[in-house]
Scaffold this motif. Structure first.
Motif, PDB file in Angstrom:
ATOM      1  N   UNK A 138       0.783  -1.230   0.000  1.00  0.00           N
ATOM      2  CA  UNK A 138       0.000   0.000   0.000  1.00  0.00           C
ATOM      3  C   UNK A 138       0.817   1.285   0.000  1.00  0.00           C
ATOM      4  N   UNK A 139       2.010   1.271   0.558  1.00  0.00           N
ATOM      5  CA  UNK A 139       2.802   2.499   0.604  1.00  0.00           C
ATOM      6  C   UNK A 139       4.244   2.203   0.211  1.00  0.00           C
ATOM      7  N   UNK A 140       4.761   3.012  -0.691  1.00  0.00           N
ATOM      8  CA  UNK A 140       6.178   2.964  -1.054  1.00  0.00           C
ATOM      9  C   UNK A 140       6.760   4.335  -0.741  1.00  0.00           C
ATOM     10  N   UNK A 141       7.882   4.344  -0.034  1.00  0.00           N
ATOM     11  CA  UNK A 141       8.553   5.596   0.312  1.00  0.00           C
ATOM     12  C   UNK A 141       9.845   5.707  -0.489  1.00  0.00           C
ATOM     13  N   UNK A 142       9.921   6.768  -1.279  1.00  0.00           N
ATOM     14  CA  UNK A 142      11.115   7.016  -2.088  1.00  0.00           C
ATOM     15  C   UNK A 142      12.015   7.981  -1.331  1.00  0.00           C
ATOM     16  N   UNK A 143      13.259   7.569  -1.030  1.00  0.00           N
ATOM     17  CA  UNK A 143      14.153   8.502  -0.343  1.00  0.00           C
ATOM     18  C   UNK A 143      14.488   9.676  -1.255  1.00  0.00           C
ATOM     19  N   UNK A 144      14.591  10.857  -0.649  1.00  0.00           N
ATOM     20  CA  UNK A 144      14.965  12.032  -1.429  1.00  0.00           C
ATOM     21  C   UNK A 144      16.326  11.775  -2.057  1.00  0.00           C
ATOM     22  N   UNK A 145      16.510  12.220  -3.264  1.00  0.00           N
ATOM     23  CA  UNK A 145      17.742  11.943  -3.995  1.00  0.00           C
ATOM     24  C   UNK A 145      18.970  12.425  -3.236  1.00  0.00           C
ATOM     25  N   UNK A 146      20.015  11.644  -3.315  1.00  0.00           N
ATOM     26  CA  UNK A 146      21.286  11.989  -2.685  1.00  0.00           C
ATOM     27  C   UNK A 146      21.781  13.295  -3.289  1.00  0.00           C
TER      28      UNK A 146
END
Length: 161
Positions: A138-146
């Motif tokens: 249900x939820x995918x968290x994309x880390x902010x780009x390096x």
């Protein structure tokens, strides 16, 4: 751009050609719509649903901010099980609200939390990960780009936003 021009000129023909290319030319097991871009209307949602219906052996992932279009299209026809429409958060560090529509899920960009997307550790590629195509996730968290050197929530608070 050519896909957009083709879609605008004849949406039904575009659906036929896309379904044929995905199944016969690409032999795609997984397909993502809108690497950049979004739905332009509820009718466009319906056209992409039609492609997914014609390609039952392919899993589709569509990322969108257009919740109104999704809700309107879902009221007209159910989304097929081989499709995941993932509603993106439009604010960093804030989860979007779930739509409560089958075959929809959420995604968001996170700054202060660990992400669930491994692409940043894999040269920006999905590799063998297929979480975004799975509406059960249900939820995918994309880390902010390096390389980003700002703190969005703290900046917003400082500015009184």
């Amino acid at each position: 751009m050519n896909n957009w021009i083709g879609y605008q000129s004849n949406p039904e023909k575009w659906v036929d050609l896309m379904a044929m290319k995905i199944t016969h030319e690409y032999n795609a097991l997984f397909f993502r719509f809108f690497h950049s871009g979004d739905f332009q209307s509820p009718e466009m949602v319906g056209h992409i649903v039609a492609i997914a219906e014609r390609c039952p052996d392919t899993k589709f992932w569509v990322s969108t901010l257009e919740t109104g279009f999704i809700q309107e299209a879902a009221a007209k026809r159910p989304f097929p099980k081989n499709m995941c429409i993932r509603v993106s958060g439009d604010v960093i560090d804030e989860k979007p609200e779930p739509l409560g529509i089958p075959q929809t899920a959420r995604s968001w960009v996170v700054y202060d939390y660990p992400g669930t997307c491994p692409a940043m550790y894999q040269e920006g590629k999905c590799g063998c990960c297929r979480v975004c195509w799975d509406s059960q996730q249900q939820t995918v968290a994309y880390p902010m780009k390096v390389g980003c050197h700002y703190k969005p929530k703290r900046t917003a608070r400082r500015l009184g936003l």
